[in-house]
Design a protein around this motif. Structure first.
Motif, mmCIF file in Angstrom:
data_model
loop_
_atom_site.group_PDB
_atom_site.id
_atom_site.type_symbol
_atom_site.label_atom_id
_atom_site.label_comp_id
_atom_site.label_asym_id
_atom_site.label_seq_id
_atom_site.Cartn_x
_atom_site.Cartn_y
_atom_site.Cartn_z
ATOM 1 N N ALA A 50 0.953 -1.130 -0.249
ATOM 2 C CA ALA A 50 -0.146 0.017 -0.129
ATOM 3 C C ALA A 50 0.880 1.155 0.111
ATOM 4 O O ALA A 50 1.994 1.030 0.652
ATOM 5 C CB ALA A 50 -0.867 -0.242 1.229
ATOM 6 N N THR A 51 0.387 2.338 -0.621
ATOM 7 C CA THR A 51 1.126 3.752 -0.681
ATOM 8 C C THR A 51 0.353 4.701 -0.075
ATOM 9 O O THR A 51 -0.954 4.510 -0.063
ATOM 10 C CB THR A 51 1.606 3.849 -2.232
ATOM 11 N N CYS A 52 0.948 5.790 0.101
ATOM 12 C CA CYS A 52 0.309 6.971 0.620
ATOM 13 C C CYS A 52 1.214 7.956 0.207
ATOM 14 O O CYS A 52 2.094 7.949 -0.344
ATOM 15 C CB CYS A 52 0.229 7.107 2.261
ATOM 16 N N VAL A 53 0.668 9.256 0.046
ATOM 17 C CA VAL A 53 1.192 10.466 -0.311
ATOM 18 C C VAL A 53 1.324 11.438 0.697
ATOM 19 O O VAL A 53 0.232 11.988 1.429
ATOM 20 C CB VAL A 53 0.597 11.117 -1.600
ATOM 21 N N TYR A 54 2.636 11.918 1.059
ATOM 22 C CA TYR A 54 2.734 13.061 2.028
ATOM 23 C C TYR A 54 4.071 13.976 1.513
ATOM 24 O O TYR A 54 5.313 13.274 1.586
ATOM 25 C CB TYR A 54 3.116 12.560 3.295
ATOM 26 N N GLY A 55 3.802 14.698 0.357
ATOM 27 C CA GLY A 55 4.774 15.459 0.107
ATOM 28 C C GLY A 55 5.323 14.756 -1.232
ATOM 29 O O GLY A 55 5.431 15.283 -2.233
#
Length: 206
Positions: A164-169
């Protein structure tokens, strides 16, 4: 029975309560015998990498965990720092990690215009290469949200280990897995229905 490993760090009571809420039997333990008798293992952790690895070494459970996870193939779920400890090393410290997954732990870039630590709710995309969904996220909502508190994140050598991935910057790996070894950077025990669904999947499908 799920053994929640107690090395003096992590939200142990909250994890146990959430597992029981979804119908799983769980026990907080610092006993090698209890870990050997368990069906599955949760490795929690909060704080700095070297502190976590030092606490694990001082607990005397390192050999037991290696034996149960690597040799016996027992399912394990690392949470937050516990998940980072599954890797080889961290930019946060000098002690080696468990080395169960080929990944290093790196800091979010300070020049990306983001606040560090990454703290609060964020959406996770549980998509693996080929569009597959890992069993940890099976049957869940399309855009699950989880609670994060971290300044460092996984950097995997093999893309197929990212579940799973996430975006923060920038995009980063929010969950990883290799065989029976699973890890999540966020806190499912603080993530309401999303966390409950994830822990239910670990209890039922790992």
């Amino acid at each position: 029975m799920i053994a929640i490993v107690d090395i003096g760090i992590g939200n142990l009571g909250a994890i146990k309560n959430m597992l029981r809420k979804v119908g799983a039997q769980a026990e907080i333990t610092d006993s090698a015998e209890a870990i050997k008798a368990a069906d599955k293992i949760v490795l929690p952790g909060v704080g700095a990498f070297d502190h976590g690895m030092g606490a694990l070494a001082a607990s005397g459970l390192m050999d037991t965990l290696n034996e149960q996870v690597l040799d016996a193939g027992k399912p394990v779920l690392g949470i937050c720092l516990g998940a980072q400890m599954l890797g080889r090393r961290s930019a946060e410290g000098s002690l080696p990690g468990l080395g169960w997954i080929d990944m290093d732990i790196v800091r979010f870039p300070r020049d990306a215009g983001i606040k560090i630590p990454h703290m609060g709710w964020n959406t996770v995309a549980p998509t693996m290469p080929g569009g597959r969904v890992h069993p940890l996220f099976a049957g869940g909502e399309d855009a699950p949200r989880f609670y994060f508190v971290h300044s460092f994140h996984f950097e995997c050598e093999r893309p197929e280990d990212v579940t799973a991935t996430c975006v923060y910057g920038k995009p980063f790996a929010a969950a990883v897995a290799r065989g029976n070894i699973w890890g999540v950077q966020f806190h499912p025990e603080k993530s309401h229905r999303f966390g409950a669904a994830l822990l239910r999947n670990f209890a039922e499908h790992a």
